[in-house]
Write an enzyme that holds these catalytic residues in place. Structure first.
Site, mmCIF file in Angstrom:
data_model
loop_
_atom_site.group_PDB
_atom_site.id
_atom_site.type_symbol
_atom_site.label_atom_id
_atom_site.label_comp_id
_atom_site.label_asym_id
_atom_site.label_seq_id
_atom_site.Cartn_x
_atom_site.Cartn_y
_atom_site.Cartn_z
ATOM 1 N N LYS A 112 0.823 -1.208 0.000
ATOM 2 C CA LYS A 112 0.000 0.000 0.000
ATOM 3 C C LYS A 112 0.857 1.258 0.000
ATOM 4 O O LYS A 112 0.517 2.236 -0.657
ATOM 5 C CB LYS A 112 -0.940 0.015 1.213
ATOM 6 C CG LYS A 112 -2.075 -0.982 1.078
ATOM 7 C CD LYS A 112 -3.107 -0.840 2.172
ATOM 8 C CE LYS A 112 -4.179 -1.909 2.026
ATOM 9 N NZ LYS A 112 -5.129 -1.912 3.141
ATOM 10 N N LYS A 195 -6.240 -10.855 -6.108
ATOM 11 C CA LYS A 195 -7.352 -11.054 -5.184
ATOM 12 C C LYS A 195 -8.407 -9.977 -5.402
ATOM 13 O O LYS A 195 -8.073 -8.842 -5.759
ATOM 14 C CB LYS A 195 -6.839 -11.066 -3.740
ATOM 15 C CG LYS A 195 -6.882 -9.738 -3.050
ATOM 16 C CD LYS A 195 -6.513 -9.770 -1.590
ATOM 17 C CE LYS A 195 -6.337 -8.308 -1.185
ATOM 18 N NZ LYS A 195 -5.870 -8.044 0.125
ATOM 19 N N LYS A 198 -11.175 -4.054 -2.670
ATOM 20 C CA LYS A 198 -11.848 -2.760 -2.815
ATOM 21 C C LYS A 198 -11.005 -1.806 -3.637
ATOM 22 O O LYS A 198 -11.516 -0.872 -4.236
ATOM 23 C CB LYS A 198 -12.051 -2.119 -1.436
ATOM 24 C CG LYS A 198 -12.815 -2.981 -0.484
ATOM 25 C CD LYS A 198 -12.766 -2.425 0.939
ATOM 26 C CE LYS A 198 -12.365 -3.503 1.907
ATOM 27 N NZ LYS A 198 -12.745 -3.273 3.291
HETATM 28 P P1 TYM Z 1 -10.524 -5.898 5.295
HETATM 29 O O1 TYM Z 1 -11.534 -4.891 5.729
HETATM 30 O O2 TYM Z 1 -9.592 -5.545 4.199
HETATM 31 O O3 TYM Z 1 -11.248 -7.225 4.831
HETATM 32 C C1 TYM Z 1 -12.234 -7.837 5.617
HETATM 33 C C2 TYM Z 1 -12.112 -9.344 5.562
HETATM 34 O O4 TYM Z 1 -12.313 -9.835 4.233
HETATM 35 C C3 TYM Z 1 -11.243 -10.706 3.890
HETATM 36 N N1 TYM Z 1 -10.999 -10.597 2.436
HETATM 37 C C4 TYM Z 1 -10.992 -11.632 1.579
HETATM 38 N N2 TYM Z 1 -11.175 -12.958 1.764
HETATM 39 C C5 TYM Z 1 -11.117 -13.746 0.667
HETATM 40 N N3 TYM Z 1 -10.884 -13.276 -0.584
HETATM 41 C C6 TYM Z 1 -10.691 -11.957 -0.806
HETATM 42 N N4 TYM Z 1 -10.482 -11.506 -2.040
HETATM 43 C C7 TYM Z 1 -10.739 -11.075 0.304
HETATM 44 N N5 TYM Z 1 -10.589 -9.734 0.434
HETATM 45 C C8 TYM Z 1 -10.754 -9.456 1.754
HETATM 46 C C9 TYM Z 1 -10.081 -10.203 4.692
HETATM 47 O O5 TYM Z 1 -9.079 -11.192 4.818
HETATM 48 C C10 TYM Z 1 -10.733 -9.863 6.001
HETATM 49 O O6 TYM Z 1 -10.913 -11.016 6.791
HETATM 50 N N6 TYM Z 1 -6.936 -5.748 8.704
HETATM 51 C C11 TYM Z 1 -8.278 -6.240 8.465
HETATM 52 C C12 TYM Z 1 -9.318 -5.701 9.421
HETATM 53 C C13 TYM Z 1 -9.051 -5.936 10.875
HETATM 54 C C14 TYM Z 1 -9.124 -7.160 11.567
HETATM 55 C C15 TYM Z 1 -8.860 -6.868 12.934
HETATM 56 C C16 TYM Z 1 -9.386 -8.469 11.180
HETATM 57 C C17 TYM Z 1 -8.753 -4.985 11.797
HETATM 58 N N7 TYM Z 1 -8.637 -5.543 13.040
HETATM 59 C C18 TYM Z 1 -8.862 -7.856 13.896
HETATM 60 C C19 TYM Z 1 -9.364 -9.456 12.157
HETATM 61 C C20 TYM Z 1 -9.104 -9.152 13.510
HETATM 62 C C21 TYM Z 1 -8.673 -5.810 7.075
HETATM 63 O O7 TYM Z 1 -8.130 -4.903 6.508
HETATM 64 O O8 TYM Z 1 -9.722 -6.436 6.556
#
Ligand code: TYM
Length: 331
Positions: A112, A195, A198
């Protein structure tokens, strides 16, 4: 009961298919036999520039999607991260036991920040995984249901928790990532080796709140390949394989079963079935989201109850941490 915790960023109005299959669906399944905490991680959503009014709106819409997807607020604790101040407080303490080099090795940060350039990269983006570790460690979570892209952050969480325990005495549970293989990584429909994300806002992204017609059109124009056979082969047929994965997840049919069902049939048939299976879920999902948004007072009440329950777990953990690191007790 083992505890799980997870969260998603309210950076977009809509969750996409990867968020749904990789995370939300797992969350819903886990709440049956786990003590579950699911949060909307709004603190994480301000690390790369945002609009305040939009963030507020998207925080509600994200919570509504958790509920519409099946998170049950009577069984799971559903809350907004910024409502529980202990997350930011613990993150500070953890940042003081994190190595600069260690944080610099986080691949999501590297990707990023490389895209944004040094001048547009915030320190918040750099410390982002430390805040994530705080989210998890505060609740003594045993498991963290996420997609494959979060694995390194869970590893960091374990490292930091373990380091704290060694230095200051046994305090944190070291969590495991919970990443079911089948839906660990859903790919972009136009670029099926990347993948779904967003940040790739092309027609390969399936957003759950998009018009059903748009969703159908995007699925029907998914990139496949020049062959004709409908078989899962991630190396040579990533587009077809991604569609099979999606159909399998939505129809509870195994990959082998789908291959058999489509023997001798064409890609057009496959796409038609994928679109139908996705819309079967998405249409009622959208209705439910709308109902929830029509009653923001009720939604906010659910979030207030969740914040209270979360705070009851987070506050004593933070107090223990403050005591162990040697902060003079406030009185
Ligand atoms: P975020 O908001 O980017 O994504 C949310 C969740 O969706 C999953 N994900 C996917 N799974 C499968 N295929 C894909 N193409 C795909 N794109 C996204 C992500 O793996 C995630 O589970 N850092 C985290 C948010 C977070 C978090 C936490 C998660 C903050 N604190 C504590 C777990 C525990 C994030 O950016 O997710």
């Amino acid at each position: 009961r083992p505890r799980v915790l997870s969260g998603m960023q309210p950076t977009n109005a809509s969750l996409h298919l990867g968020n749904y299959l990789g995370a939300l669906r797992q969350w819903v399944a886990l709440q049956d036999d786990h003590d579950a905490f699911y949060c909307v991680v709004d603190l994480h959503a301000i690390t790369a520039g945002h609009d305040p009014a939009q963030l507020r709106e998207r925080t509600r819409v994200t919570a509504a999607q958790y509920l519409a997807g099946g998170v049950d607020p009577d069984r799971s604790t559903l809350f907004v991260q910024s409502h529980v101040p202990e997350h930011a407080q613990l993150a500070w303490v953890l940042s003081c036991i994190t190595g600069f080099g260690e944080a610099s090795r986080m691949t999501q940060f590297k990707d990023k920040s490389a895209r944004a350039g040094a001048e547009s990269t915030t320190v918040g983006l750099f410390t982002y995984p430390i805040l994530q570790a705080a989210d998890i460690l505060l609740y003594s979570a045993d498991q963290v249901p996420v997609g494959e892209d979060q694995r390194q952050h869970i590893e960091l969480t374990r490292d930091l928790g373990g380091r704290f325990n060694t230095r200051f005495g046994d305090t944190f549970v070291l969590p495991k990532a919970y990443i079911p293989e089948a839906t660990a990584k859903i790919y972009d429909l136009q670029e099926p080796t990347a993948k779904m994300s967003k940040s790739i806002a092309g027609s390969g992204l399936i957003e759950l709140l998009d018009a059903p017609k748009t969703i159908e059109k995007r699925i029907k124009s998914a990139v496949t390949d020049t062959g004709r056979e409908i078989v899962a082969d991630a190396q040579n047929k990533p587009g077809v394989t991604n569609l099979i994965t999606i159909l399998s997840a939505f129809s509870a049919r195994s990959v082998a079963q789908i291959e058999q069902d489509f023997a001798g049939r064409g890609y057009g048939d496959l796409k038609k079935e994928v679109a139908a299976a996705v819309l079967d879920v998405v249409v009622p999902f959208q209705q439910r989201v709308q109902e929830l948004l029509d009653d923001p007072a009720e939604l906010d009440a659910v979030l207030a109850r969740g914040a209270q329950k979360a705070h009851e777990v987070a506050a004593p953990m933070l107090a223990t941490v403050y005591e162990r690191v040697g902060f003079l007790a406030a009185r």
